[in-house]
Design an enzyme around this catalytic site. Structure first.
Site, PDB file in Angstrom:
ATOM      1  N   CYS A  23     -12.802  -8.519 -17.983  1.00 52.23           N
ATOM      2  CA  CYS A  23     -13.800  -9.467 -17.474  1.00 52.23           C
ATOM      3  C   CYS A  23     -13.083 -10.741 -17.073  1.00 52.23           C
ATOM      4  O   CYS A  23     -12.259 -11.272 -17.828  1.00 52.23           O
ATOM      5  CB  CYS A  23     -14.838  -9.759 -18.551  1.00 52.23           C
ATOM      6  SG  CYS A  23     -16.028 -11.029 -18.090  1.00 52.23           S
ATOM      7  N   GLN A 147     -18.328 -23.639 -27.166  1.00 50.94           N
ATOM      8  CA  GLN A 147     -18.162 -23.243 -25.772  1.00 50.94           C
ATOM      9  C   GLN A 147     -16.896 -22.397 -25.600  1.00 50.94           C
ATOM     10  O   GLN A 147     -15.848 -22.688 -26.175  1.00 50.94           O
ATOM     11  CB  GLN A 147     -18.089 -24.480 -24.871  1.00 50.94           C
ATOM     12  CG  GLN A 147     -19.383 -25.259 -24.774  1.00 50.94           C
ATOM     13  CD  GLN A 147     -20.457 -24.556 -23.959  1.00 50.94           C
ATOM     14  OE1 GLN A 147     -20.266 -23.450 -23.459  1.00 50.94           O
ATOM     15  NE2 GLN A 147     -21.610 -25.199 -23.830  1.00 50.94           N
ATOM     16  N   GLU A 197     -28.996 -29.098 -37.132  1.00 48.30           N
ATOM     17  CA  GLU A 197     -28.671 -27.748 -36.650  1.00 48.30           C
ATOM     18  C   GLU A 197     -29.192 -26.738 -37.670  1.00 48.30           C
ATOM     19  O   GLU A 197     -29.155 -27.003 -38.874  1.00 48.30           O
ATOM     20  CB  GLU A 197     -27.142 -27.637 -36.496  1.00 48.30           C
ATOM     21  CG  GLU A 197     -26.574 -26.264 -36.342  1.00 48.30           C
ATOM     22  CD  GLU A 197     -27.013 -25.602 -35.063  1.00 48.30           C
ATOM     23  OE1 GLU A 197     -27.543 -24.483 -35.162  1.00 48.30           O
ATOM     24  OE2 GLU A 197     -26.830 -26.190 -33.978  1.00 48.30           O
ATOM     25  N   ASN A 246     -28.797 -30.448 -27.145  1.00 45.10           N
ATOM     26  CA  ASN A 246     -28.071 -29.333 -26.531  1.00 45.10           C
ATOM     27  C   ASN A 246     -28.740 -28.031 -26.954  1.00 45.10           C
ATOM     28  O   ASN A 246     -28.176 -27.249 -27.718  1.00 45.10           O
ATOM     29  CB  ASN A 246     -26.598 -29.371 -26.969  1.00 45.10           C
ATOM     30  CG  ASN A 246     -25.772 -28.280 -26.309  1.00 45.10           C
ATOM     31  OD1 ASN A 246     -26.144 -27.735 -25.275  1.00 45.10           O
ATOM     32  ND2 ASN A 246     -24.651 -27.953 -26.919  1.00 45.10           N
ATOM     33  N   CYS A 273     -28.152 -25.221 -20.634  1.00 51.25           N
ATOM     34  CA  CYS A 273     -27.540 -24.039 -20.031  1.00 51.25           C
ATOM     35  C   CYS A 273     -28.542 -23.285 -19.164  1.00 51.25           C
ATOM     36  O   CYS A 273     -28.271 -22.153 -18.746  1.00 51.25           O
ATOM     37  CB  CYS A 273     -26.943 -23.127 -21.106  1.00 51.25           C
ATOM     38  SG  CYS A 273     -28.100 -22.660 -22.403  1.00 51.25           S
TER      39      CYS A 273
END
Length: 322
Positions: A23, A147, A197, A246, A273
């Site tokens: 990939c 990320q 979180e 985020n 995103c």
């Protein structure tokens, strides 16, 4: 299905795998291990999980790499707690791949397409993977999001920090903070940072990452995003003047967006995103006195339709909506 492990990608909107030898998005460090997984699984006759019959043992192999350390970590997602093939299977992979530093097993007997459950244990090696983002080293665990493109992510974090520079100490709220990547990039000595979180693994990493930096008043809480107002009140720090959000692809949603707006930050950094849910959430902030200063796109996953966005919002004064 049920008899072999396939290296490939899902056909869009389905659970059928299209075989792919590699990939373009993957770090090259991962390719030798990923290509070897099917061969070694066949060698040790690993019973591959069949979704339709709900039989078999190995469901997924999740590989992560660090460009900073040159190391690779592998998580085996299995339908069973222990399996006789696991030890020799991993020993062969370690022989073949000196870069393989750690392995984990995640037990996931549940139906559906959720990859990971909280049941994760370390089989060998360190429990965290260190990656460098600019001058920051961030640790993450298999169940802690980070990320996958360090170069583009570093650019995003630096842009975020530049976008909200101001004199004087700030109270910063970081929602969906993960391992602390954005908040710890934006915060400076003198600031107070409150990260929220739901992933306990991510929170543990965020605390370690903050300690490594030092000289920061950073506090991380394992809690849902919709408890933001209660967490701010419990901190005793007073209202935030900078909020960072985020969220996952589904965005903030009305409940969380309204809470963030009601806290009345002068500036808001929204990292998204999914441009569709970003646009939907921005409408809520516009209706509460915020304006969009600018938005920038970052191509975190080249050659895919996905794009990461950084939106910077501001509101004059600190009067909170009634």
């Amino acid at each position: 299905g049920g008899h072999e492990i396939l290296l490939g990608v899902y056909r869009p909107g389905t659970h059928s795998v299209v075989p792919a030898d590699g990939c373009a998005v993957h770090d090259a460090l991962l390719r030798p291990l990923l290509r070897d997984l099917p061969r070694v699984a066949a060698e040790f006759e690993v019973p591959i999980f069949d979704e339709r019959r709900r039989a078999g043992e190995l469901r997924y192999g999740l590989a992560r790499s660090s460009q900073h350390t040159g190391r690779v970590h592998l998580t085996l997602v299995t339908a069973v707690e222990r399996a006789s093939w696991m030890k020799p299977f991993l020993e062969r992979l370690r022989e073949n791949h000196p870069r393989l530093q750690s392995a984990f097993v995640c037990v996931n007997p549940t139906p559906g397409n959720v990859l990971l459950t909280p049941s994760i244990r370390t089989l060998f090696g360190p429990s965290t993977l260190a990656e460098k983002f600019g001058d920051r080293i961030l640790e993450s665990r298999p169940d802690a999001f980070v990320q996958a493109n360090p170069q583009v992510a570093t650019n995003l974090y630096r842009t975020a920090a530049r976008s909200v520079r101001r004199a004087g100490p700030r109270n910063i709220l970081d929602l969906y903070c993960g391992v602390g990547a954005i908040g710890l990039s934006v915060a400076r000595p003198g600031d107070r940072l409150l990260g929220i979180e739901t992933s306990s693994g991510a929170i543990a990493c965020a605390r370690r990452n903050a300690r490594r930096i030092g000289a920061l008043d950073a506090h991380f809480v394992e809690a849902p995003a919709d408890t933001a107002a209660a967490q701010v009140a419990a901190s005793g720090w007073g209202a935030p003047n900078l909020d960072i959000v985020n969220p996952p692809r589904k965005g903030l949603g009305a409940l969380v967006a309204r809470q963030v707006a009601a806290l009345g930050p002068e500036r808001l950094l929204y990292v998204s995103c999914d441009p569709t849910t970003l646009a939907r959430d921005l409408e809520i902030f516009f209706g509460r006195g915020y304006r969009l200063d600018h938005v920038r796109a970052f191509d975190m996953l080249p050659q895919t339709p996905h794009v990461e966005s950084l939106a910077v919002l501001s509101r004059d004064g600190v009067t909170r909506p009634r």
